[in-house]
Design a protein around this motif. Structure first.
Motif, short mmCIF file in Angstrom:
data_model
loop_
_atom_site.label_atom_id
_atom_site.label_comp_id
_atom_site.label_asym_id
_atom_site.label_seq_id
_atom_site.Cartn_x
_atom_site.Cartn_y
_atom_site.Cartn_z
N ALA A 190 0.92 -1.18 0.37
CA ALA A 190 0.23 0.04 0.06
C ALA A 190 0.69 1.34 -0.15
CB ALA A 190 -1.37 0.18 1.26
N ALA A 191 0.43 2.52 -0.23
CA ALA A 191 1.17 3.76 -0.60
C ALA A 191 1.06 3.82 1.44
CB ALA A 191 0.17 4.68 -1.02
N GLU A 192 2.36 4.90 1.13
CA GLU A 192 2.80 4.60 2.69
C GLU A 192 1.76 5.49 3.44
OE1 GLU A 192 7.55 5.43 3.58
OE2 GLU A 192 7.17 6.30 1.46
N ALA A 193 1.31 6.88 2.28
CA ALA A 193 0.85 7.74 2.85
C ALA A 193 -1.33 6.40 3.31
CB ALA A 193 -0.08 8.71 1.79
N ALA A 194 -1.15 5.72 2.61
CA ALA A 194 -2.51 5.27 3.16
C ALA A 194 -2.57 4.67 4.71
CB ALA A 194 -2.96 4.56 2.26
N LYS B 52 2.78 0.79 22.04
CA LYS B 52 2.67 -0.77 21.06
C LYS B 52 2.46 -0.44 19.98
CE LYS B 52 1.67 -4.82 22.91
NZ LYS B 52 1.55 -6.08 24.29
N LEU B 53 1.16 0.54 20.24
CA LEU B 53 0.60 0.45 19.01
C LEU B 53 1.95 0.85 17.52
CD1 LEU B 53 -2.62 2.24 19.50
CD2 LEU B 53 -2.15 -0.13 19.31
N ASP B 54 2.62 1.92 17.58
CA ASP B 54 3.64 2.80 17.60
C ASP B 54 4.61 1.26 16.25
OD1 ASP B 54 2.69 5.30 17.29
OD2 ASP B 54 4.10 5.53 18.92
N ALA B 55 5.16 0.19 17.51
CA ALA B 55 5.71 -0.55 16.99
C ALA B 55 5.19 -1.62 16.34
CB ALA B 55 6.19 -1.44 18.56
N LEU B 56 3.80 -1.78 16.71
CA LEU B 56 3.10 -2.62 15.11
C LEU B 56 3.30 -1.79 14.34
CD1 LEU B 56 -0.09 -4.07 17.61
CD2 LEU B 56 1.65 -5.37 16.36
N PHE B 57 3.26 -0.95 14.20
CA PHE B 57 2.90 0.20 13.20
C PHE B 57 4.50 -0.08 11.92
CE2 PHE B 57 3.91 4.81 10.26
CZ PHE B 57 3.02 3.81 9.34
N ASN C 243 5.36 -3.98 4.85
CA ASN C 243 4.69 -3.07 3.23
C ASN C 243 6.35 -2.90 2.43
OD1 ASN C 243 2.72 -1.35 1.89
ND2 ASN C 243 3.79 0.20 2.63
N ALA C 244 6.95 -2.09 3.03
CA ALA C 244 8.11 -2.12 2.13
C ALA C 244 8.53 -3.71 1.76
CB ALA C 244 9.00 -1.65 3.48
N GLY D 227 3.99 2.22 -3.02
CA GLY D 227 4.51 1.68 -1.52
C GLY D 227 5.98 2.50 -1.33
N PRO D 228 6.62 2.39 -0.49
CA PRO D 228 8.43 2.96 -0.44
C PRO D 228 9.28 2.84 -1.36
CG PRO D 228 7.39 1.41 1.17
CD PRO D 228 6.60 0.92 0.78
N SER D 229 8.97 1.00 -2.28
CA SER D 229 9.86 0.90 -3.23
C SER D 229 9.69 1.15 -4.25
CB SER D 229 10.22 -0.91 -3.29
OG SER D 229 10.26 -1.16 -1.92
N LYS D 230 8.29 2.33 -5.03
CA LYS D 230 8.32 2.52 -6.02
C LYS D 230 8.86 3.65 -6.65
CE LYS D 230 4.17 4.64 -8.44
NZ LYS D 230 2.52 5.23 -8.03
N ASP D 231 9.64 4.49 -5.80
CA ASP D 231 10.12 5.23 -6.32
C ASP D 231 11.16 4.67 -6.71
OD1 ASP D 231 8.86 7.81 -6.44
OD2 ASP D 231 9.94 8.15 -3.91
N THR D 232 12.21 4.53 -6.00
CA THR D 232 13.50 3.14 -6.39
C THR D 232 12.92 2.09 -7.51
OG1 THR D 232 14.27 2.41 -3.86
CG2 THR D 232 15.14 1.36 -6.08
#
Length: 675
Positions: free
Chosen positions: A402-406, A440-445, A452-453, A503-508
């Motif tokens: 997914a897109a990082e923003a989403a 904990k939520l941040d760690a899950l994220f 996602n990456a 997702g994050p690999s799109k630009d590369t």
């Protein structure tokens, strides 16, 4: 004992069953007993546990048998030795139904609970603390059974109540309501000041602002000080208890005295109802109490016992259910929504009482010494796990890659919702805080972002490899066309890549594809002109052969010779670019020829790289047919018998040239053509 005898020896339903017993591996810990928990789960309707605690050999079990009206041999175990009789915590399997004061409501099921006495020989303080902590948590009426008087040590034993109270910091209902309202409206992450150091700071140590509804769920609704063998004179039992709970002067600021004063203060404030009751000694021969009938006991004791029985049943009201922490359906034990389980008028039932005991024992067994904080943290951990599971479901709703923003937006919105819900469900303060949940939520994220990456890199790598394979295949096309190469690169790479790679690999990956397109196009361009020249030479040679031998068209043959000579001779005039600054492939006529070639080979209507072989074989077939037809006609003119008559229409043989019969009529395959 007395009630059973008075009723003519009728047996009372029920029996004592254990809820918890000392652990076989660690005597300081508690072990749950399935039999007692099943007995509690079988109780329907609101439940009010009456728990009797106190020192060992103080008459707790005999008192409960008197309240139940059962003889000693059928009730809780009563002993007359110096060793404690009751081990762990036991409950009477059949509840006593007490009609509700409100019409149309279920009667309250009063369950009587016996506990092991404090300070028994061979038992540790940690074990006593666990027994008392469990008793104070589950009790609706906590009967503190003491022999003769109230001592300082008896008050100190209740320090767990103060510890528990300290875990409940002031949390205003307004702040909780605002958080929930923001979450329900789908507030943006900017509304939640995550970067602020006080964003999740809800642990202020304010003992004057307890959450009363939460505290009531953990502590007894009524605390009854019961003084056995009350023979002292000078003041009533109530006055004696009030005097014992008054703070004492502490001019030297002694820490122990200050702690006892805090305990006294908390005991005066915690229980909504606090009362004291005295029982005289039932008989001088205490070892024969189980054998005596009511008419053999002291009349004053029998009267006080009946008053106590009525008082306990009146004080026994269903305790508030810890629905938010337990998250249990009271009939099936399955999870419910927070709205249902955390209703303000929810009352404890047998199922929720059993669940409360299970959670409490698990919490009290943590560590070497039980603390109120460990109990509160255990319930808060359950609430936290529910919020974590809900957050995982919210993140799972975003398909990867997914897109990082989403993904960030889903995390931010869910984080606001879960923290607001956790604050509404959370008990007291403790170590399990909103800040800990946020971490904990941040760690899950972060974990989900890594997944996602990986998914993005995998998907984009597949598309990039597919694009590179397509470009390599295009470089080997039969009829070279830059227009087709560019169109295919745009369709197979740019558009498909833009739709499938997120997702994050799109630009590369996009940079990789761009480099691949530029590299393959440069390589294709280097061979394009040479392949085009060779292709035109092949067409010229093919035209000479075709129009000379297969299909004799002198003008077309001449044009083919001219093209052949032009392509052979023209490059010789461009052996160096120093003469006019350009090579043949950069000349105007070659550019024009290239454009004509591009238009003929690849256009919106026709792709000659696909249709070319078809046209070629069709042209060869037509040329071959013309040549065969010409040869057949030539043969027919010289030897008519060599050509079958059925071929005559295909060869264009005229009717008068066809063979006649002996009767002079023209026929063809048996048909009379003169008719």
């Amino acid at each position: 004992a007395a009630d059973a005898g008075a009723s003519g020896g009728s047996r009372v339903r029920g029996r004592p069953v254990p809820i918890v017993l000392p652990s076989a591996t660690d005597p300081t810990k508690l072990t749950l007993q399935k039999e007692g928990l099943d007995a509690l789960r079988a109780v329907r309707g609101p439940v009010a546990p009456v728990v009797v605690i106190g020192p060992y050999r103080s008459g707790k079990s005999f008192l409960l048998n008197q309240l139940l009206g059962v003889p000693c041999d059928e009730g809780f175990g009563v002993g007359h030795t110096r060793q404690t009789e009751t081990k762990g915590v036991w409950v009477w399997s059949e509840p006593t139904l007490v009609p509700s004061a409100e019409t149309g409501t279920q009667p309250t099921s009063v369950v009587y609970v016996d506990t092991e006495g404090f300070e028994a020989t061979g038992m540790s303080d940690a074990y006593d603390d666990r027994i008392f902590a469990l008793s104070s948590i589950v009790a609706s009426v906590l009967v503190y059974n003491l022999p003769e008087t109230v001592k300082e040590g008896d008050i100190e034993k209740l320090s767990f109540a103060l510890e528990l109270a300290r875990e409940f910091s002031g949390r205003t209902k307004v702040s909780q309501a605002n958080e929930i309202e923001i979450a329900q409206k789908g507030g943006d992450a900017s509304l939640f000041a995550q970067d602020s150091p006080n964003a999740y700071d809800d642990d202020d140590d304010d003992l004057g602002l307890w959450d009363a509804s939460q505290l009531r769920a953990f502590l007894p609704d009524s605390l009854l000080w019961l003084i056995q063998r009350d023979f002292l004179e000078g003041s009533t039992v109530t006055e004696m208890v009030d005097q014992a709970l008054r703070s004492v002067a502490n001019p030297t600021a002694d820490a122990h005295v200050a702690e006892l004063n805090r305990i006294r203060e908390s005991l005066r404030a915690l229980a909504e109802k606090r009362d004291a009751f005295g029982l005289t000694q039932p008989h001088l021969e205490r070892t024969r109490l189980c054998e005596l009938r009511d008419d053999q006991l002291e009349p004053g004791y029998v009267r006080q016992r009946e008053e106590l029985k009525a008082h306990v049943r009146k004080a026994a009201v269903a305790k508030s259910s810890l629905g938010a922490a337990l998250g249990m359906d009271e009939t099936s034990g399955m999870s419910q929504s927070t709205k249902e389980t955390n209703a303000p008028n929810a009352k404890m039932t047998g199922v929720s009482l059993a669940a409360l005991i299970e959670r409490s024992v698990a919490a009290l067994n943590e560590g070497d010494f039980p603390t109120a904080g460990s109990v509160v943290d255990a319930f808060n951990r359950d609430a936290m796990e529910k919020r974590v599971e809900a957050h995982v479901r919210a993140l799972d709703a975003v398909a990867l890659p997914a897109a990082e923003a989403a993904l960030t937006l889903a995390h931010s919105r869910s984080k606001i919702t879960q923290i607001a819900a956790f604050r509404s469900e959370r008990f007291g303060r403790g170590a399990v805080t909103a800040k800990a949940l946020a971490s904990k939520l941040d760690a899950l994220f972060e974990q989900r972002s890594e997944r996602n990456a990986f998914a993005s890199g995998k998907a984009c790598d597949v598309l990039a490899s597919r694009c590179e394979e397509t470009l390599v295949k295009m470089s080997r096309m039969r009829l070279p066309s830059l227009r087709k190469f560019d169109a295919t690169a745009s369709r197979e790479c740019a558009r498909a890549f833009a739709d499938g790679c997120v997702g994050p690999s799109k630009d590369t990956a996009q940079a990789r594809v761009k480099r691949a397109v530029e590299r393959e196009r440069a390589a294709f361009s280097q061979t394009y002109n040479a392949r085009l020249l060779n292709g035109l030479l092949l067409i010229a040679v093919g035209g000479v052969v075709t129009f000379r031998f297969l299909w004799v068209v002198p003008l077309a043959e001449l044009a083919s010779w001219v093209l052949f000579l032009l392509l052979e001779v023209a490059p010789k005039f461009y052996f160096t670019t120093a003469l006019n600054g350009e090579g043949m492939f950069e000349s105007t006529w070659w550019s024009t020829a290239s454009r004509v070639w591009e238009a003929a080979v690849y256009n919106p209507v026709l792709d000659m790289d696909v249709a070319g072989p078809i046209f070629f074989f069709a042209l060869v077939a037509v040329a071959a047919w013309v040549r065969v037809r010409r040869f057949a006609r030539w043969m027919h003119a010289r030897c008519p018998c060599c050509v079958p008559s059925f071929c005559h229409p295909l060869l264009g043989v005229k009717n008068e040239d066809r063979p006649r019969t002996k009767f002079g009529r023209k026929t063809d395959r048996g048909r009379d053509l003169d008719v």
